[in-house]
Design a protein around this motif. Sequence first.
Motif, PDB file in Angstrom:
ATOM      1  N   GLU A  60     -24.331 -35.273  83.767  1.00 48.74           N
ATOM      2  CA  GLU A  60     -23.225 -36.190  84.089  1.00 48.74           C
ATOM      3  C   GLU A  60     -22.971 -35.841  82.932  1.00 48.74           C
ATOM      4  OE1 GLU A  60     -26.865 -35.718  83.344  1.00 48.74           O
ATOM      5  OE2 GLU A  60     -27.423 -37.600  84.527  1.00 48.74           O
ATOM      6  N   TRP A  61     -21.906 -35.082  82.813  1.00 50.58           N
ATOM      7  CA  TRP A  61     -20.681 -34.116  82.234  1.00 50.58           C
ATOM      8  C   TRP A  61     -19.916 -33.751  83.088  1.00 50.58           C
ATOM      9  CZ3 TRP A  61     -18.268 -29.568  81.850  1.00 50.58           C
ATOM     10  CH2 TRP A  61     -17.098 -30.062  80.977  1.00 50.58           C
ATOM     11  N   VAL A  62     -20.634 -32.654  84.050  1.00 50.29           N
ATOM     12  CA  VAL A  62     -19.503 -32.384  85.392  1.00 50.29           C
ATOM     13  C   VAL A  62     -19.223 -33.402  85.386  1.00 50.29           C
ATOM     14  CG1 VAL A  62     -20.059 -30.742  86.486  1.00 50.29           C
ATOM     15  CG2 VAL A  62     -21.040 -30.040  85.337  1.00 50.29           C
ATOM     16  N   PHE A  63     -19.938 -34.522  86.017  1.00 47.73           N
ATOM     17  CA  PHE A  63     -19.326 -35.770  87.319  1.00 47.73           C
ATOM     18  C   PHE A  63     -18.458 -36.447  86.679  1.00 47.73           C
ATOM     19  CE2 PHE A  63     -23.794 -36.489  88.666  1.00 47.73           C
ATOM     20  CZ  PHE A  63     -24.082 -34.706  89.642  1.00 47.73           C
ATOM     21  N   GLU A  64     -18.576 -36.272  85.796  1.00 49.10           N
ATOM     22  CA  GLU A  64     -16.876 -37.553  84.747  1.00 49.10           C
ATOM     23  C   GLU A  64     -16.151 -36.374  84.515  1.00 49.10           C
ATOM     24  OE1 GLU A  64     -19.283 -39.148  81.810  1.00 49.10           O
ATOM     25  OE2 GLU A  64     -20.829 -39.788  82.994  1.00 49.10           O
ATOM     26  N   VAL A  65     -16.167 -35.004  83.877  1.00 51.09           N
ATOM     27  CA  VAL A  65     -15.557 -34.139  83.183  1.00 51.09           C
ATOM     28  C   VAL A  65     -14.885 -33.459  83.843  1.00 51.09           C
ATOM     29  CG1 VAL A  65     -14.629 -33.541  80.653  1.00 51.09           C
ATOM     30  CG2 VAL A  65     -16.055 -35.756  80.814  1.00 51.09           C
ATOM     31  N   PHE A  66     -15.392 -32.412  84.440  1.00 46.71           N
ATOM     32  CA  PHE A  66     -14.988 -31.754  85.368  1.00 46.71           C
ATOM     33  C   PHE A  66     -13.148 -31.224  86.211  1.00 46.71           C
ATOM     34  CE2 PHE A  66     -16.727 -27.244  87.428  1.00 46.71           C
ATOM     35  CZ  PHE A  66     -15.788 -26.250  86.819  1.00 46.71           C
ATOM     36  N   ASP A  67     -13.242 -32.560  86.853  1.00 44.66           N
ATOM     37  CA  ASP A  67     -12.417 -32.448  87.634  1.00 44.66           C
ATOM     38  C   ASP A  67     -10.872 -32.984  86.907  1.00 44.66           C
ATOM     39  OD1 ASP A  67     -13.764 -31.901  89.765  1.00 44.66           O
ATOM     40  OD2 ASP A  67     -13.837 -33.775  90.806  1.00 44.66           O
ATOM     41  N   GLN A  68     -11.169 -32.981  86.297  1.00 46.06           N
ATOM     42  CA  GLN A  68      -9.734 -33.542  84.969  1.00 46.06           C
ATOM     43  C   GLN A  68      -9.593 -32.195  83.420  1.00 46.06           C
ATOM     44  OE1 GLN A  68     -10.878 -37.040  82.070  1.00 46.06           O
ATOM     45  NE2 GLN A  68     -12.065 -37.454  83.927  1.00 46.06           N
ATOM     46  N   MET A  69     -10.536 -31.262  84.134  1.00 40.08           N
ATOM     47  CA  MET A  69      -9.505 -29.923  82.948  1.00 40.08           C
ATOM     48  C   MET A  69      -9.179 -29.053  83.804  1.00 40.08           C
ATOM     49  SD  MET A  69     -13.768 -30.189  80.280  1.00 40.08           S
ATOM     50  CE  MET A  69     -12.540 -28.591  79.779  1.00 40.08           C
ATOM     51  N   HIS A  70      -8.774 -27.966  82.963  1.00 41.24           N
ATOM     52  CA  HIS A  70      -8.251 -26.518  83.512  1.00 41.24           C
ATOM     53  C   HIS A  70      -9.017 -25.996  82.448  1.00 41.24           C
ATOM     54  CE1 HIS A  70      -5.665 -22.982  84.487  1.00 41.24           C
ATOM     55  NE2 HIS A  70      -5.942 -22.465  83.151  1.00 41.24           N
ATOM     56  N   LEU A  71     -10.240 -24.644  83.160  1.00 42.23           N
ATOM     57  CA  LEU A  71     -10.952 -23.626  82.340  1.00 42.23           C
ATOM     58  C   LEU A  71      -9.726 -22.457  82.538  1.00 42.23           C
ATOM     59  CD1 LEU A  71     -14.790 -24.313  83.833  1.00 42.23           C
ATOM     60  CD2 LEU A  71     -13.714 -25.483  81.691  1.00 42.23           C
ATOM     61  N   GLU A  72     -10.569 -21.872  81.347  1.00 45.91           N
ATOM     62  CA  GLU A  72      -9.796 -20.013  81.089  1.00 45.91           C
ATOM     63  C   GLU A  72     -10.287 -19.711  81.979  1.00 45.91           C
ATOM     64  OE1 GLU A  72      -6.933 -19.232  80.184  1.00 45.91           O
ATOM     65  OE2 GLU A  72      -7.019 -21.468  79.491  1.00 45.91           O
ATOM     66  N   PRO A  73      -9.849 -17.982  82.863  1.00 48.33           N
ATOM     67  CA  PRO A  73     -10.705 -17.405  83.357  1.00 48.33           C
ATOM     68  C   PRO A  73     -12.389 -17.033  82.901  1.00 48.33           C
ATOM     69  CG  PRO A  73      -8.491 -16.205  83.367  1.00 48.33           C
ATOM     70  CD  PRO A  73      -9.201 -17.674  82.607  1.00 48.33           C
ATOM     71  N   HIS A  74     -12.135 -16.772  81.716  1.00 50.60           N
ATOM     72  CA  HIS A  74     -13.205 -15.959  80.899  1.00 50.60           C
ATOM     73  C   HIS A  74     -14.794 -17.200  80.906  1.00 50.60           C
ATOM     74  CE1 HIS A  74     -11.443 -18.124  77.689  1.00 50.60           C
ATOM     75  NE2 HIS A  74     -12.486 -17.865  77.292  1.00 50.60           N
ATOM     76  N   GLN A  75     -14.215 -18.623  80.882  1.00 54.09           N
ATOM     77  CA  GLN A  75     -15.464 -20.093  80.629  1.00 54.09           C
ATOM     78  C   GLN A  75     -16.497 -20.073  81.781  1.00 54.09           C
ATOM     79  OE1 GLN A  75     -11.897 -22.761  79.692  1.00 54.09           O
ATOM     80  NE2 GLN A  75     -13.435 -22.824  77.887  1.00 54.09           N
ATOM     81  N   ARG A  76     -17.483 -20.064  81.385  1.00 54.10           N
ATOM     82  CA  ARG A  76     -18.538 -20.299  82.340  1.00 54.10           C
ATOM     83  C   ARG A  76     -19.350 -21.677  82.051  1.00 54.10           C
ATOM     84  NH1 ARG A  76     -15.745 -16.846  83.916  1.00 54.10           N
ATOM     85  NH2 ARG A  76     -16.409 -15.200  84.794  1.00 54.10           N
ATOM     86  N   LEU A  77     -19.733 -22.190  83.158  1.00 56.30           N
ATOM     87  CA  LEU A  77     -20.318 -23.823  82.799  1.00 56.30           C
ATOM     88  C   LEU A  77     -21.717 -23.792  84.381  1.00 56.30           C
ATOM     89  CD1 LEU A  77     -20.266 -26.391  82.360  1.00 56.30           C
ATOM     90  CD2 LEU A  77     -18.723 -26.784  84.383  1.00 56.30           C
ATOM     91  N   ASN A  78     -22.321 -24.193  83.228  1.00 56.13           N
ATOM     92  CA  ASN A  78     -23.737 -24.164  83.978  1.00 56.13           C
ATOM     93  C   ASN A  78     -24.077 -24.869  85.199  1.00 56.13           C
ATOM     94  OD1 ASN A  78     -23.848 -26.380  82.375  1.00 56.13           O
ATOM     95  ND2 ASN A  78     -26.215 -26.342  83.051  1.00 56.13           N
TER      96      ASN A  78
END
Length: 460
Positions: A60-78
Motif C-alpha cells: 500500500e505504501w508503494v501504491f500511495e507514496v512511491f511515485d511522489q518520491m525521488h530515490l538516491e542511487p543506493h536506495q533499495r525498495l522491496n
Amino acid sequence: MPKHLGSSGPVHRPKGEGRASGPVKFRTSFSNTIYDVLCAKGWEETDSEHDWDVHWAEREWVFEVFDQMHLEPHQRLNHFRNAKEICRKDLLIKNLKKRKRQLEKEGSYEEATQYDFFPVTFNLPREYALFVEEFKRQGGLWIMKPIGSAQGKGIFLFSKLSEISEWRTDYRYRPGNNKQEKEADAYVVQRYINNPYLVGGKKFDLRLYVVVTSFSPLNVWIYRTGFARFTNTRYNDDVSDITNSFMHLTNVAIQKTADDYDKRTGGKWDLRRLKLHMISQFGAETTDAVFWEMQMIIIRSLLSVSSVMINDKHCFELYGYDIMIDDTLKPWLIEVNASPSLSASTQEDYVMKCEMLNDVLDIVDVEGKLKGDEEHVGGFDLVYENGFVDMDPKHRGWSSYLGSGIDRGPKKNGKGRRQQQQQAQPPENGGGGGEMGEKPRLAALDQYSKFLQTAAKGLK
C-alpha cells in the motif's frame, strides 16, 4: 529427463552503488522475521521517510507514496510499482493468456503449448456469460476467489450455477441510471483441481520463494527450499463435502483454526522432505521432471509480465509462489504473492524464513560485498539472467536446484569430518494461533544469530 535450455551468456551485475559510510539504515513497518533479520545484520532502524538505505515496505505504501518520491542511487525498495500485474489473480491470468497468444502469433507453437499450467479461468461478473457456456459444456466443481484477497478469505467451492447467482449481472454503476446499485465484488472462477496428489491422504500445495532483481532484463533467483502446506482433513472429492475448508483449502490461516491442528509442525513439510518422499515413491528421474516443471512455471509466468512491469533499478521483489501437483504429477500455478507471509508458526519455520530473508538482503547487496558475477547466494540460485543459466557441473544429475540441500558454512568436528550446521528443532509446545510464543521465538532467534555470524564471515 528434461533437457536443459542453453544459457544466453552471463550478464554483468555491478556491485552495490555507493552510499554514506556507517551502518545501513533500514525502514519497515513489519515486526516479524524481516525485522529480526534487519536488526541481526547490525543495521540501524530509522523512521525517516527519506533517509534510509533499505525500505521493506507494505504494498500500500508503494501504491500511495512511491511515485511522489525521488530515490538516491543506493536506495533499495522491496516492491516494483505495479506488482499487481502478476499478483492480482485476474491480471496474472490475463498476462499468461496474452503471452500464449503472442507466442502463437510469433510461430512459437511448441512453447505456447507449455502455457497450460493454470486452470480454466474466468473473471466475474464481466465474463459471466462465457463462464456459463463453459459450465454447461463441462459442469463439475469450480472455485471462486476474490481477485485481491489473501489467506483464503472469501474463497468457496460450488457445483451449481444457482450458488453464484449474485454474479449473474454486472451491477456496476452506469451514468444516467436513476440510482446506483451495489457493485458485485470482482472474483475469478476457476475449474477446481479435484485430483490432487495426496500424501497420507491429505491435499497440499507448495510455497516457493523467488526473488526478481530486474524485469528488464529479467533476472530470477529461486530459493532451494520452501514448504508443503497440508490440509487438516483427509481429502475426498464428494460434492457433499465441498464446504469443508479443512479438506479443500491449504491456507495456514484457515487450517490453524481446526480443533486438532498440529501446532508443533504447523501442518508443513519442508521441500526437501517432500522431494525425498516423491523419489521413494516415483523414482529420481520422474521427481526431477516435476521439480523442473515447477521451475519453468516460475520463469514462464515472470516472462509473461516482463514487458508490462515498470522496471526500476531501486526495486526488487520477493514473491511467494503457490503451486499444486495433481495425481498425474502435473504442477499447476495457483497464485503469486508479492507479500508472502513472513510470520512464523514454528521454530523451524522461523529459522527457515530468517535464513531466506538474510539471503534476499545479501542478493540486494546494499553494502557492495558481492563481486557481481555470483550465481549462488546462500540458498538462492540464479536461474535466469536475460536467458537461462546453466547448472553447475556437480549438479548436472538434476535439472533444478529446487529441493536440494543448502550449505550454510560447514565446519570440522574433532575427528576432522565436515558437518552441516544444525537447524533448530520445532519447539515442544509449538506456538499459539499460528504465531510462536515469546520463549520459542527467542530460542529460534538465538539459533538464527549463530547462523548469521557464520554467514557474515563467508561474505567478508
